[in-house]
Enzyme design. Structure first.
Site, PDB file in Angstrom:
ATOM      1  N   ARG A  71       0.771  -1.196   0.035  1.00  0.00           N
ATOM      2  CA  ARG A  71      -0.415  -0.070   0.207  1.00  0.00           C
ATOM      3  C   ARG A  71       0.448   1.442  -0.061  1.00  0.00           C
ATOM      4  O   ARG A  71       0.275   1.957   0.219  1.00  0.00           O
ATOM      5  CB  ARG A  71      -0.544   0.344   0.742  1.00  0.00           C
ATOM      6  N   GLU A 103       7.183  17.035 -26.620  1.00  0.00           N
ATOM      7  CA  GLU A 103       6.446  17.252 -25.346  1.00  0.00           C
ATOM      8  C   GLU A 103       6.942  18.607 -24.726  1.00  0.00           C
ATOM      9  O   GLU A 103       6.221  19.732 -23.625  1.00  0.00           O
ATOM     10  CB  GLU A 103       6.234  16.235 -23.985  1.00  0.00           C
ATOM     11  N   LYS A 138       5.388  22.114 -16.077  1.00  0.00           N
ATOM     12  CA  LYS A 138       4.592  21.418 -15.770  1.00  0.00           C
ATOM     13  C   LYS A 138       4.771  21.476 -13.914  1.00  0.00           C
ATOM     14  O   LYS A 138       3.472  21.254 -13.301  1.00  0.00           O
ATOM     15  CB  LYS A 138       5.430  19.575 -15.720  1.00  0.00           C
ATOM     16  N   ASN A 159      -2.590  18.275 -21.540  1.00  0.00           N
ATOM     17  CA  ASN A 159      -2.692  16.847 -22.560  1.00  0.00           C
ATOM     18  C   ASN A 159      -2.712  17.231 -23.878  1.00  0.00           C
ATOM     19  O   ASN A 159      -3.571  16.715 -24.728  1.00  0.00           O
ATOM     20  CB  ASN A 159      -3.841  16.379 -21.877  1.00  0.00           C
ATOM     21  N   HIS A 201      -2.279  15.645 -26.614  1.00  0.00           N
ATOM     22  CA  HIS A 201      -2.921  13.795 -26.298  1.00  0.00           C
ATOM     23  C   HIS A 201      -4.678  12.938 -26.384  1.00  0.00           C
ATOM     24  O   HIS A 201      -4.143  11.661 -27.014  1.00  0.00           O
ATOM     25  CB  HIS A 201      -2.784  13.845 -25.239  1.00  0.00           C
ATOM     26  N   HIS A 203      -3.560  10.143 -28.475  1.00  0.00           N
ATOM     27  CA  HIS A 203      -3.999   8.631 -27.723  1.00  0.00           C
ATOM     28  C   HIS A 203      -5.032   7.747 -28.620  1.00  0.00           C
ATOM     29  O   HIS A 203      -4.690   6.310 -28.614  1.00  0.00           O
ATOM     30  CB  HIS A 203      -4.651   9.050 -26.374  1.00  0.00           C
ATOM     31  N   HIS A 260       4.953   7.826 -28.250  1.00  0.00           N
ATOM     32  CA  HIS A 260       4.001   8.361 -27.883  1.00  0.00           C
ATOM     33  C   HIS A 260       4.354  10.027 -28.398  1.00  0.00           C
ATOM     34  O   HIS A 260       3.104  10.661 -28.436  1.00  0.00           O
ATOM     35  CB  HIS A 260       4.544   8.209 -25.947  1.00  0.00           C
TER      36      HIS A 260
END
Lengths: 383, 383
Positions: free
Chosen positions: A139, A203, A245, A263, A266, A270, A283
């Protein structure tokens, strides 16, 4: 800009940076961390403030491990009682549960407890999988990003988004989990294939239209230096990308709103990646063609003029990136794009939300009429 | 007691509760939620404050879905535009990635976006898996717990711990993710097998030694009413268990320290479950025998007297639960227990941390000499 900021000194950078390591501090309260940017950082890693732990597990892939795995293991051995390595198959098509489980297998086989620290040595896929494994193992345990691709250095090392793919969608299963430290060793970019360097530049270019046209103008002037991997230019590109960012993420850590502007390109991108089959287009290549599509959609909605679209297109093309989108379905190409974009997680209640440019340097997130989107797809796929 | 509290009225409860629904409020800032406890709550569910969403996905199993699935779906249809159901195989041995992935398959096949709400209809396994799926799907969506076993009602519905098992360890892969609401419909306990009712009582009994000897004395007096499934008694047991757990969890949401006391009996118990093969002993049965072992260890460390151990042992036995631990390895039984406990995630740096009773009603977490632990294992397995 909310909680995020940067401790880097702009003046210093403009005059002579790239020679000495620089830092970007990501301020997220108790989850704050530093990004170190510089040449030959790996061998000197033990001199950094590394998170304490009973063991370190290096997660890398079959391409990067042979290049930098031993170097990293050697540096970590000065700091941790035990250092283990797990090597995953390389490629976006391996960003799956099966690969993720290899990390859990390694952790449990070595008897690692909650005080293990995971080190992601590789590109975005390794970073995403290692981060997700760290988020889930017992976790939640600590992890450090050591990105070795430009894409990972400028993009996935900030933001805390981790995930794996599902056969029905990219990044569908994941978590928000911040690294404790990011080490961007620019020297590792020397071995990066040209195609992947270009994909990373997509990017970097993205940050111009959505947030900083000054960076965009700098890129127009320094693109050749970046393609020649000059470390001073790379250091500036990586640092400014991380700073922008960080500002956006700091204002919206959990992706409630503002963060969506990251995005840009994107949503279409995508669809291209998924439609072509993961791994066929990189990508960054999908994002590159996707940015042209999103810019074109912005123009048709009256938000930017044709000159801006052309300027973006030219820079993307100069970087060696695709500006034309692929045909995904000969019978109903636009329909296929729309179908793929609807399953994307930015589609809420079946409505596709596009990141559009609302004047150079400013992004807006909104829906668009299907008919207009179809026109854009037809135009951009035709050439 | 930190941020956690309860809005339930003790006086009211003592005089005549069980007839009207009761609430325990789990105060965790923006992640706060309510536990509703009462009879026949499911049919009236739409009258509650359900989280908003574009769709609901009921996650249940092959045992519970036929009993209560239609009832829940009907109630949810009044609130959500779409209601889907996914039915998983039943049992701890199916608390795996494979089952978890069936939830993701269902979500993606139905085109569910980030505004989907998952409903966990079943016991602890369903709750853990649904919660973990909600934590990971698109990096986090809402979920509601509808626990249909006593164990899940008193234990897994508070605390936000979600997980799946790994072949090398139980609950090794998971997340902290709080439900938006918990609905404990006591009427669903009518169909619970006696063995599982008893297993749930193990976790109720647990709260006595670690936190509340008043509850322990109440259990000694009301055990027969609980075994007869009298709703007033059940309501009190569920409510007090949730309140105590809420206090502990509220003071330590991320399991830094105090929260570990909830694992009384679990270190030995997990070893029993793992050593016997998941599913052979119920979780509560492992905890029952594990509590006797931990109490015996506490006695040998001089923390409690033999009378206390006997009193605990008697109550556990009256509940129909095992007080004798199984032999896991004929050749080196104690060694096998120690080996299994070392891989447990409460073992840090190879040291096993035991939850011990430091006087009735008070728990302490500490290590113990291997030799002493071996003696306890030998004694408790022998009978």
């Amino acid at each position: 800009m909310g909680a995020a900021g940067s401790t880097a000194d702009h003046k210093n950078q403009a005059e002579g940076a790239g020679d000495t390591p620089q830092q970007v501090r990501i301020a997220l309260d108790e989850r704050s961390y530093c990004i170190h940017i510089g040449a030959a950082l790996l061998p000197a890693l033990a001199r950094q403030q590394l998170p304490a732990g009973t063991a370190a597990l290096i997660v890398s892939n079959t391409t990067v491990a042979p290049l930098y795995g031993a170097q990293l293991a050697q540096a970590l051995a000065l700091h941790y009682p035990q250092v283990h390595t797990v090597t995953l198959p390389d490629g976006e098509e391996h960003k799956t549960w099966q690969s993720l489980n290899l990390i859990f297998d390694a952790l449990l086989t070595h008897g690692c407890d909650r005080k293990v620290v995971l080190y992601a040595l590789g590109g975005g896929v390794i970073g995403d999988m290692t981060g997700f494994a760290a988020a889930c193992y017992m976790r939640g345990v600590d992890f450090v990003q050591v990105p070795t691709t430009l894409l990972a250095q400028v993009d996935s090392s900030v933001g805390g988004k981790t995930a794996i793919n599902h056969p029905l969608g990219k990044n569908m299963v994941g978590a928000f989990h911040q690294p404790r430290l990011v080490v961007c060793d620019l020297s590792t970019l020397d071995t990066l294939p040209a195609r992947e360097l270009a994909a990373g530049l997509a990017e970097v270019i993205k940050y111009g239209p959505i947030a900083d046209m000054e960076l965009f103008a700098w890129l127009e002037q320094n693109l050749d230096a970046l393609l020649a991997r000059q470390q001073r230019a790379l250091a500036h590109a990586v640092r400014r990308s991380c700073e922008i960012k960080a500002q956006v993420v700091g204002a919206d850590e959990r992706e409630a709103g503002l963060r969506a502007i990251l995005n840009f390109g994107h949503t279409f991108g995508h669809a291209i990646e998924a439609g072509m089959g993961y791994g066929v287009w990189l990508h960054g290549e999908g994002v590159a063609a996707g940015m042209v599509m999103a810019a074109e959609l912005s123009r048709r909605l009256g938000l930017v003029d044709a000159a801006f679209v052309q300027r973006l297109r030219t820079l993307i093309e100069r970087a060696g990136l695709p500006v034309r989108a692929p045909v995904l379905d000969a019978a109903d190409n636009a329909g296929r794009y729309l179908q793929l974009m609807r399953v994307d997680k930015k589609a809420e209640g079946g409505e596709i939300r596009f990141v559009l440019i609302d004047g150079p340097g400013r992004a807006v997130v909104r829906a668009a009429p299907d008919a207009l989107v179809r026109e854009v797809i037809d135009t951009c796929c035709a050439g």
